[in-house]
Design a protein around this motif. Structure first.
Motif, PDB file in Angstrom:
ATOM      1  N   GLU A 170       0.833  -1.203   0.000  1.00 22.12           N
ATOM      2  CA  GLU A 170       0.000   0.000   0.000  1.00 22.12           C
ATOM      3  C   GLU A 170       0.864   1.248   0.000  1.00 22.12           C
ATOM      4  O   GLU A 170       0.591   2.211  -0.738  1.00 22.12           O
ATOM      5  N   ALA A 186      -5.052  -0.269  -5.052  1.00 21.27           N
ATOM      6  CA  ALA A 186      -6.473  -0.006  -5.244  1.00 21.27           C
ATOM      7  C   ALA A 186      -7.035  -0.820  -6.401  1.00 21.27           C
ATOM      8  O   ALA A 186      -8.178  -1.298  -6.349  1.00 21.27           O
ATOM      9  N   GLU A 212     -10.500  -4.393  -6.511  1.00 25.82           N
ATOM     10  CA  GLU A 212     -11.791  -4.081  -7.123  1.00 25.82           C
ATOM     11  C   GLU A 212     -12.765  -5.251  -7.026  1.00 25.82           C
ATOM     12  O   GLU A 212     -13.935  -5.084  -6.654  1.00 25.82           O
ATOM     13  N   VAL A 246     -14.047  -5.803  -3.452  1.00 28.36           N
ATOM     14  CA  VAL A 246     -15.068  -4.834  -3.047  1.00 28.36           C
ATOM     15  C   VAL A 246     -16.442  -5.259  -3.545  1.00 28.36           C
ATOM     16  O   VAL A 246     -17.418  -5.291  -2.779  1.00 28.36           O
ATOM     17  N   THR A 278     -12.837  -2.235   4.453  1.00 26.19           N
ATOM     18  CA  THR A 278     -13.102  -0.807   4.603  1.00 26.19           C
ATOM     19  C   THR A 278     -11.929  -0.087   5.261  1.00 26.19           C
ATOM     20  O   THR A 278     -11.605   1.051   4.888  1.00 26.19           O
ATOM     21  N   LYS A 301      -8.888  -0.852   4.839  1.00 24.52           N
ATOM     22  CA  LYS A 301      -7.904  -0.724   3.760  1.00 24.52           C
ATOM     23  C   LYS A 301      -8.254   0.449   2.840  1.00 24.52           C
ATOM     24  O   LYS A 301      -7.375   1.228   2.454  1.00 24.52           O
ATOM     25  N   ILE A 302      -9.537   0.588   2.510  1.00 25.43           N
ATOM     26  CA  ILE A 302      -9.943   1.709   1.657  1.00 25.43           C
ATOM     27  C   ILE A 302      -9.631   3.033   2.344  1.00 25.43           C
ATOM     28  O   ILE A 302      -9.128   3.969   1.716  1.00 25.43           O
ATOM     29  N   ILE A 358      -7.194   5.950   0.896  1.00 27.18           N
ATOM     30  CA  ILE A 358      -7.640   7.331   0.706  1.00 27.18           C
ATOM     31  C   ILE A 358      -6.703   8.291   1.422  1.00 27.18           C
ATOM     32  O   ILE A 358      -6.336   9.350   0.884  1.00 27.18           O
ATOM     33  N   TYR A 366     -15.325   3.257  -2.520  1.00 31.77           N
ATOM     34  CA  TYR A 366     -14.308   2.756  -3.448  1.00 31.77           C
ATOM     35  C   TYR A 366     -14.298   3.575  -4.732  1.00 31.77           C
ATOM     36  O   TYR A 366     -13.253   3.718  -5.380  1.00 31.77           O
ATOM     37  N   LEU A 424     -11.636   6.196  -4.957  1.00 32.67           N
ATOM     38  CA  LEU A 424     -10.331   5.735  -5.447  1.00 32.67           C
ATOM     39  C   LEU A 424     -10.363   5.558  -6.958  1.00 32.67           C
ATOM     40  O   LEU A 424      -9.412   5.913  -7.661  1.00 32.67           O
ATOM     41  N   ASN A 425     -11.450   4.999  -7.476  1.00 31.26           N
ATOM     42  CA  ASN A 425     -11.550   4.770  -8.912  1.00 31.26           C
ATOM     43  C   ASN A 425     -11.549   6.070  -9.698  1.00 31.26           C
ATOM     44  O   ASN A 425     -10.946   6.167 -10.762  1.00 31.26           O
TER      45      ASN A 425
END
Length: 282
Positions: A151, A159, A163, A166, A199, A201-202, A206, A268, A271-272
């Protein structure tokens, strides 16, 4: 007196400061807003590492000819701390039982241990449990540290790799009330555990995107912001955990299907959207 930051002359004018700690306190406060942390010093060319900085804070400025303040980003210091933790865990696992206590005591004295305690108390607490013989097994720590280092090294690529996870967890959230009602307790518990880890991790990604100036906030009319879904998500997550512990399948179902699954996808999407914007700029 010559004052520099990472070897470059700094435009710092002394006023009433008489000790090294008074200078460093003001600079550390300023650095918090820039994403950097104090990591060391050079006093008249002599290197003072982070482990020894506390010993020189009371030193009088009189007689000091030059100060070079060394800084690192939070990510750089986190990577160093994780690598150090991995080294200590390996030594702990290879040591005879009689030597493990000494390794634990040495770890607790390291700057890496102190840094993790301040920056990631949950991770530090987990390490403390393992060093006392009742925490995660070493192979799981190896995988966790490897993931955190990936990361930090390339949050954009990390990220991309999550995908499918998620979308898969979003579907499992929608099935969560049925799992509870039909007695699939193990699957339900696994869903909640995987969901919480994903979550977290997200949120970490971010933070890394923002820290490195990568986060591209879309206009409100075009997509979610990084802050709004995170705040709403945290509140809904607390409600879900309370309902899950109470075995309230109806409330769990409503929260999972109508609150958390869509919010997970929107979070998510932050991030996308950043990935797509950066790709267009290449």
């Amino acid at each position: 007196m010559d004052i520099a930051i990472n070897g470059k002359p700094a435009d710092i004018t002394l006023e009433t400061e008489t000790t090294l700690g008074e200078i460093l306190g003001g600079i550390a406060q300023w650095m918090r807003g820039s994403g950097h942390l104090l990591s060391g010093l050079r006093l008249d060319g002599e290197l003072i590492g982070s482990a020894s900085m506390g010993d020189v804070f009371s030193r009088e400025l009189a007689g000091i000819r030059s100060i070079d303040i060394l800084t690192s980003t939070r990510g750089e210091l986190m990577a160093e701390a994780l690598i150090a933790a991995g080294d200590f865990l390996k030594a702990y696992g290879e040591a005879p039982f009689t030597g493990q206590g000494r390794i634990r005591e040495e770890w607790e004295k390291t700057p890496a241990s102190g840094f993790l305690a301040g920056e990631d108390p949950d991770l530090a607490g987990g390490l403390a449990q393992t060093f006392r013989g009742n925490g995660l097994p070493l192979p799981q720590w190896e995988a966790l540290i490897g993931e955190r280092l990936r990361e930090l090294a390339d949050p954009l690529e990390e990220a991309v790799t999550m995908e499918q996870a998620v979308s898969g967890i979003a579907r499992r959230l929608e099935d969560l009330p049925l799992d509870i009602q039909t007695g699939k307790d193990a699957r339900a518990a696994e869903t909640v555990s995987l969901f919480s880890a994903l979550t977290e991790k997200i949120f970490r990604l971010i933070c890394l995107f923002r820290e490195r100036g990568l986060l591209s906030e879309p206009p409100a009319s075009e997509g979610p912001s990084a802050d709004e879904p995170a705040e709403a998500f945290t509140l809904a997550l607390r409600e879900l955990l309370a309902a899950y512990e109470a075995k309230d399948a109806v409330l769990v179902g409503d929260l999972a299907e109508y609150e958390l699954a869509p919010r997970l996808l929107r979070l998510y999407a932050v991030l996308n959207s950043t990935r797509k914007i950066l790709k267009e700029e290449e």
